[in-house]
Scaffold this motif. Structure first.
Motif, PDB file in Angstrom:
ATOM      1  N   GLU A  97      33.515  68.326  30.694  1.00  0.00           N
ATOM      2  CA  GLU A  97      32.301  67.515  30.800  1.00  0.00           C
ATOM      3  C   GLU A  97      31.507  67.942  32.033  1.00  0.00           C
ATOM      4  OE1 GLU A  97      32.819  63.203  28.793  1.00  0.00           O
ATOM      5  OE2 GLU A  97      33.761  63.407  30.764  1.00  0.00           O
ATOM      6  N   LEU A  98      30.282  68.343  31.817  1.00  0.00           N
ATOM      7  CA  LEU A  98      29.394  68.670  32.937  1.00  0.00           C
ATOM      8  C   LEU A  98      28.631  67.437  33.391  1.00  0.00           C
ATOM      9  CD1 LEU A  98      27.994  72.096  31.673  1.00  0.00           C
ATOM     10  CD2 LEU A  98      29.968  71.672  33.148  1.00  0.00           C
ATOM     11  N   TRP A  99      28.366  66.550  32.450  1.00  0.00           N
ATOM     12  CA  TRP A  99      27.704  65.274  32.715  1.00  0.00           C
ATOM     13  C   TRP A  99      28.281  64.297  31.702  1.00  0.00           C
ATOM     14  CZ3 TRP A  99      21.627  64.682  32.835  1.00  0.00           C
ATOM     15  CH2 TRP A  99      21.285  63.342  33.071  1.00  0.00           C
ATOM     16  N   PRO A 100      29.228  63.463  32.114  1.00  0.00           N
ATOM     17  CA  PRO A 100      29.920  62.583  31.169  1.00  0.00           C
ATOM     18  C   PRO A 100      28.958  61.792  30.288  1.00  0.00           C
ATOM     19  CG  PRO A 100      30.989  62.484  33.299  1.00  0.00           C
ATOM     20  CD  PRO A 100      29.737  63.303  33.484  1.00  0.00           C
ATOM     21  N   GLY A 101      29.200  61.896  28.984  1.00  0.00           N
ATOM     22  CA  GLY A 101      28.368  61.185  28.022  1.00  0.00           C
ATOM     23  C   GLY A 101      27.084  61.886  27.651  1.00  0.00           C
ATOM     24  N   ALA A 102      26.787  62.986  28.346  1.00  0.00           N
ATOM     25  CA  ALA A 102      25.516  63.675  28.105  1.00  0.00           C
ATOM     26  C   ALA A 102      25.679  65.137  27.732  1.00  0.00           C
ATOM     27  CB  ALA A 102      24.608  63.566  29.333  1.00  0.00           C
ATOM     28  N   LEU A 103      26.680  65.820  28.301  1.00  0.00           N
ATOM     29  CA  LEU A 103      26.697  67.272  28.189  1.00  0.00           C
ATOM     30  C   LEU A 103      28.101  67.810  28.472  1.00  0.00           C
ATOM     31  CD1 LEU A 103      24.510  69.622  27.918  1.00  0.00           C
ATOM     32  CD2 LEU A 103      24.574  69.727  30.399  1.00  0.00           C
ATOM     33  N   THR A 104      28.580  68.700  27.598  1.00  0.00           N
ATOM     34  CA  THR A 104      29.822  69.420  27.875  1.00  0.00           C
ATOM     35  C   THR A 104      29.497  70.894  28.112  1.00  0.00           C
ATOM     36  OG1 THR A 104      30.356  70.070  25.590  1.00  0.00           O
ATOM     37  CG2 THR A 104      31.037  67.849  26.306  1.00  0.00           C
ATOM     38  N   ARG A 105      30.480  71.610  28.627  1.00  0.00           N
ATOM     39  CA  ARG A 105      30.246  73.000  29.016  1.00  0.00           C
ATOM     40  C   ARG A 105      29.778  73.844  27.842  1.00  0.00           C
ATOM     41  NH1 ARG A 105      33.233  77.484  28.739  1.00  0.00           N
ATOM     42  NH2 ARG A 105      35.088  76.335  28.096  1.00  0.00           N
ATOM     43  N   LEU A 106      30.354  73.647  26.660  1.00  0.00           N
ATOM     44  CA  LEU A 106      30.003  74.488  25.522  1.00  0.00           C
ATOM     45  C   LEU A 106      28.656  74.145  24.903  1.00  0.00           C
ATOM     46  CD1 LEU A 106      33.446  74.970  23.727  1.00  0.00           C
ATOM     47  CD2 LEU A 106      32.139  76.649  25.048  1.00  0.00           C
ATOM     48  N   MET A 107      28.005  73.109  25.402  1.00  0.00           N
ATOM     49  CA  MET A 107      26.648  72.794  24.940  1.00  0.00           C
ATOM     50  C   MET A 107      25.589  73.558  25.735  1.00  0.00           C
ATOM     51  SD  MET A 107      26.928  68.690  24.351  1.00  0.00           S
ATOM     52  CE  MET A 107      28.165  67.998  23.230  1.00  0.00           C
ATOM     53  N   ALA A 108      26.017  74.304  26.745  1.00  0.00           N
ATOM     54  CA  ALA A 108      25.093  75.055  27.597  1.00  0.00           C
ATOM     55  C   ALA A 108      25.249  76.547  27.334  1.00  0.00           C
ATOM     56  CB  ALA A 108      25.370  74.757  29.067  1.00  0.00           C
ATOM     57  N   CYS A 109      24.137  77.285  27.353  1.00  0.00           N
ATOM     58  CA  CYS A 109      24.214  78.733  27.167  1.00  0.00           C
ATOM     59  C   CYS A 109      24.766  79.381  28.434  1.00  0.00           C
ATOM     60  CB  CYS A 109      22.844  79.306  26.819  1.00  0.00           C
ATOM     61  SG  CYS A 109      21.666  79.311  28.184  1.00  0.00           S
ATOM     62  N   PRO A 110      25.375  80.549  28.314  1.00  0.00           N
ATOM     63  CA  PRO A 110      25.968  81.219  29.478  1.00  0.00           C
ATOM     64  C   PRO A 110      24.960  82.106  30.205  1.00  0.00           C
ATOM     65  CG  PRO A 110      26.479  82.449  27.505  1.00  0.00           C
ATOM     66  CD  PRO A 110      25.669  81.264  27.054  1.00  0.00           C
ATOM     67  N   PRO A 111      25.122  82.293  31.524  1.00  0.00           N
ATOM     68  CA  PRO A 111      24.336  83.334  32.208  1.00  0.00           C
ATOM     69  C   PRO A 111      24.722  84.690  31.628  1.00  0.00           C
ATOM     70  CG  PRO A 111      26.083  82.512  33.632  1.00  0.00           C
ATOM     71  CD  PRO A 111      26.078  81.639  32.418  1.00  0.00           C
ATOM     72  N   THR A 112      23.731  85.523  31.355  1.00  0.00           N
ATOM     73  CA  THR A 112      23.975  86.734  30.575  1.00  0.00           C
ATOM     74  C   THR A 112      23.109  87.879  31.098  1.00  0.00           C
ATOM     75  OG1 THR A 112      24.045  85.194  28.697  1.00  0.00           O
ATOM     76  CG2 THR A 112      24.301  87.521  28.194  1.00  0.00           C
ATOM     77  N   CYS A 113      23.599  89.094  30.901  1.00  0.00           N
ATOM     78  CA  CYS A 113      22.827  90.295  31.222  1.00  0.00           C
ATOM     79  C   CYS A 113      22.490  91.015  29.917  1.00  0.00           C
ATOM     80  CB  CYS A 113      23.630  91.215  32.126  1.00  0.00           C
ATOM     81  SG  CYS A 113      24.165  90.442  33.674  1.00  0.00           S
ATOM     82  N   GLY A 114      21.297  91.605  29.864  1.00  0.00           N
ATOM     83  CA  GLY A 114      20.921  92.310  28.647  1.00  0.00           C
ATOM     84  C   GLY A 114      19.488  92.779  28.668  1.00  0.00           C
ATOM     85  N   ALA A 115      19.078  93.436  27.590  1.00  0.00           N
ATOM     86  CA  ALA A 115      17.716  93.953  27.476  1.00  0.00           C
ATOM     87  C   ALA A 115      17.344  94.082  26.005  1.00  0.00           C
ATOM     88  CB  ALA A 115      17.587  95.309  28.161  1.00  0.00           C
ATOM     89  N   ALA A 116      16.055  93.960  25.733  1.00  0.00           N
ATOM     90  CA  ALA A 116      15.522  94.150  24.386  1.00  0.00           C
ATOM     91  C   ALA A 116      14.089  94.639  24.501  1.00  0.00           C
ATOM     92  CB  ALA A 116      15.589  92.853  23.580  1.00  0.00           C
ATOM     93  N   ALA A 117      13.603  95.289  23.461  1.00  0.00           N
ATOM     94  CA  ALA A 117      12.263  95.885  23.518  1.00  0.00           C
ATOM     95  C   ALA A 117      11.640  95.912  22.127  1.00  0.00           C
ATOM     96  CB  ALA A 117      12.338  97.312  24.075  1.00  0.00           C
ATOM     97  N   ALA A 118      10.312  95.976  22.113  1.00  0.00           N
ATOM     98  CA  ALA A 118       9.567  96.097  20.858  1.00  0.00           C
ATOM     99  C   ALA A 118       8.356  96.995  21.074  1.00  0.00           C
ATOM    100  CB  ALA A 118       9.115  94.730  20.364  1.00  0.00           C
ATOM    101  N   VAL A 119       8.059  97.818  20.085  1.00  0.00           N
ATOM    102  CA  VAL A 119       6.853  98.647  20.075  1.00  0.00           C
ATOM    103  C   VAL A 119       5.888  98.032  19.070  1.00  0.00           C
ATOM    104  CG1 VAL A 119       5.875 100.911  19.584  1.00  0.00           C
ATOM    105  CG2 VAL A 119       8.121 100.731  20.679  1.00  0.00           C
ATOM    106  N   LEU A 120       4.696  97.693  19.534  1.00  0.00           N
ATOM    107  CA  LEU A 120       3.650  97.127  18.683  1.00  0.00           C
ATOM    108  C   LEU A 120       2.552  98.161  18.474  1.00  0.00           C
ATOM    109  CD1 LEU A 120       5.156  94.504  19.324  1.00  0.00           C
ATOM    110  CD2 LEU A 120       2.960  93.406  19.693  1.00  0.00           C
ATOM    111  N   VAL A 121       2.046  98.233  17.249  1.00  0.00           N
ATOM    112  CA  VAL A 121       0.969  99.173  16.952  1.00  0.00           C
ATOM    113  C   VAL A 121      -0.093  98.471  16.109  1.00  0.00           C
ATOM    114  CG1 VAL A 121       2.545 101.147  17.011  1.00  0.00           C
ATOM    115  CG2 VAL A 121       2.019 100.061  14.820  1.00  0.00           C
ATOM    116  N   SER A 122      -1.277  99.046  16.102  1.00  0.00           N
ATOM    117  CA  SER A 122      -2.349  98.540  15.244  1.00  0.00           C
ATOM    118  C   SER A 122      -2.149  99.069  13.833  1.00  0.00           C
ATOM    119  CB  SER A 122      -3.705  99.005  15.773  1.00  0.00           C
ATOM    120  OG  SER A 122      -3.822 100.415  15.634  1.00  0.00           O
TER     121      SER A 122
END
Length: 396
Positions: free
Chosen positions: A204-229
């Motif tokens: 429980e991170l906040w009793p009655g409101a939030l548990t650990r698995l309800m929160a996303c984890p800090p993460t490293c990563g990258a993504a990209a997109a090429v847009l064209v007309s």
């Protein structure tokens, strides 16, 4: 939007998200994602006319550091920081450049090399951009001794529970659904399936409101997109593809702070307005969507966002979840990638990782997680501080 002017997502790339300390450095991850997007598009970096590089935690011109690994062609490189909506803000700027005619081949890349632990201010010798959010939260929930993001979204979840009778198990069901989707995604951080009971039994991170698995984890990563007309696509023989048919960005209005409503503090109003504008521009409604990638930084926010995007009526999220309207075989598949909760949330990369997922869904190339017959897809990316970007994609 006229198809003759619809920006086309010609190529997407993404690296597997990792825990802090287990990834490559930000510049290496970003360069890999860009090269993959270029290869996917069948284009050379020399054809890119401008680039928007999004990240939250990094020194100035980190975008140049990353892109110089791919090429040094002298193009304009704009570094973007809009908190958790940074990646989609880079995409927003790239889309504007195409639509305006300023360029007809543009790159958007997002990346993050995060540290372990909860988010917090980096610069403590000046006013925090979250000062007004903290003051509004103090008025709504008091001085709860948890990190700021947990207090915001845990408080929003409590507000929904009090208003509509939502239960903690409803949020747990959202998290369990995320794990089932992520099990099909080789690029997700967490691929183990868990149950709602597992979520409720986590710390429980906040009793009655939030548990650990309800929160996303800090993460490293990258993504990209090429847009064209479309004209560029025709000249270079880029067939078919995915178009951005509508997009909007909304920032806070006074109600964020003076409504005494935690759901509005965390951007509910921005979500409602941005999605309304997008539906209106595209001439579609939420009932026309096949797949949605939304900003589930906490299970609470996913549930609240169902209503904000009109996927169900206000107060209808509990029934929507119980009826399995949010998964395969239901009304719309939400976060087929596993979402931020299971795929991970490297802040600057998240919006472009959502673009990656939806592009593959609309191409029919999403593998085991493919949504059958997907033709219309919605992206929702939210950053407190604040900005909300909603984007509608269609197969063209």
């Amino acid at each position: 939007m006229d198809k003759k002017s619809t920006p086309i997502v010609a190529g997407v790339g993404m690296v597997k998200f990792e825990k802090p300390g287990q990834s490559d450095t930000y510049d290496v991850m970003a360069a890999r994602a860009v090269r993959e997007a270029l290869e996917d598009a069948g284009l050379d970096y020399s054809m890119i006319q401008s680039a928007y590089a999004g990240y939250v935690y990094g020194d100035s011109t980190s975008g140049q550091k990353a892109l110089y690994h791919v090429g040094m062609t002298g193009i304009p490189i704009v570094n973007v920081n809009n908190n958790c909506s940074t990646g989609s803000t880079a995409l927003y700027l790239a889309r504007q450049a195409i639509e305006s005619g300023a360029a007809d081949c543009v790159l958007a890349v997002g990346f993050e090399q995060m540290r372990p632990g909860a988010l917090g201010d980096v610069f403590e010798d000046r006013p925090s951009p979250f000062q007004a959010f903290d003051e509004a939260t103090d008025r709504c929930v008091g001085d709860v001794p948890v990190p700021l993001a947990l207090r915001y979204f845990g408080g929003a979840g409590l507000a929904h529970m009090e208003k509509y009778g939502t239960t903690l198990r409803d949020f747990a069901e959202v998290r369990a659904k995320a794990s089932r989707h992520a099990a099909r995604n080789p690029l997700a951080l967490f691929r183990k399936e868990i149950t709602a009971d597992d979520v409720l039994e986590s710390a429980e991170l906040w009793p009655g409101a939030l548990t650990r698995l309800m929160a996303c984890p800090p993460t490293c990563g990258a993504a990209a997109a090429v847009l064209v007309s479309p004209a560029f696509a025709r000249r270079h023989g880029l067939e078919g593809g995915v178009g951005i048919v509508a997009q909007d960005m909304v920032t806070d209005r006074p109600g964020t702070f003076d409504s005494n409503d935690m759901m509005r503090v965390v951007g509910y109003d921005m979500t409602v307005e941005a999605s309304r504008r997008v539906y209106e521009k595209a001439g579609v409604g939420p009932e026309d969507l096949d797949v949605v990638e939304l900003h589930d930084c906490f299970a609470q926010n996913e549930l609240i966002t169902y209503e904000g995007l009109g996927l169900c009526p206000e107060g209808g999220a509990q029934k929507f979840i119980h009826d399995k309207g949010n998964t395969y075989g239901g009304n719309v598949v939400v976060n087929s990638s596993g979402g931020l909760l299971s795929k991970g949330h490297p802040l600057g990369a998240t919006g472009l990782a959502q673009c990656y997922e939806l592009t593959h869904q609309l191409r029919g190339t999403a593998g085991d997680r493919q949504v059958e017959g997907a033709r219309a897809a919605l992206q929702h990316n939210l950053g407190l501080g604040g900005a909300c970007v909603v984007t509608l994609y269609q197969a063209i």
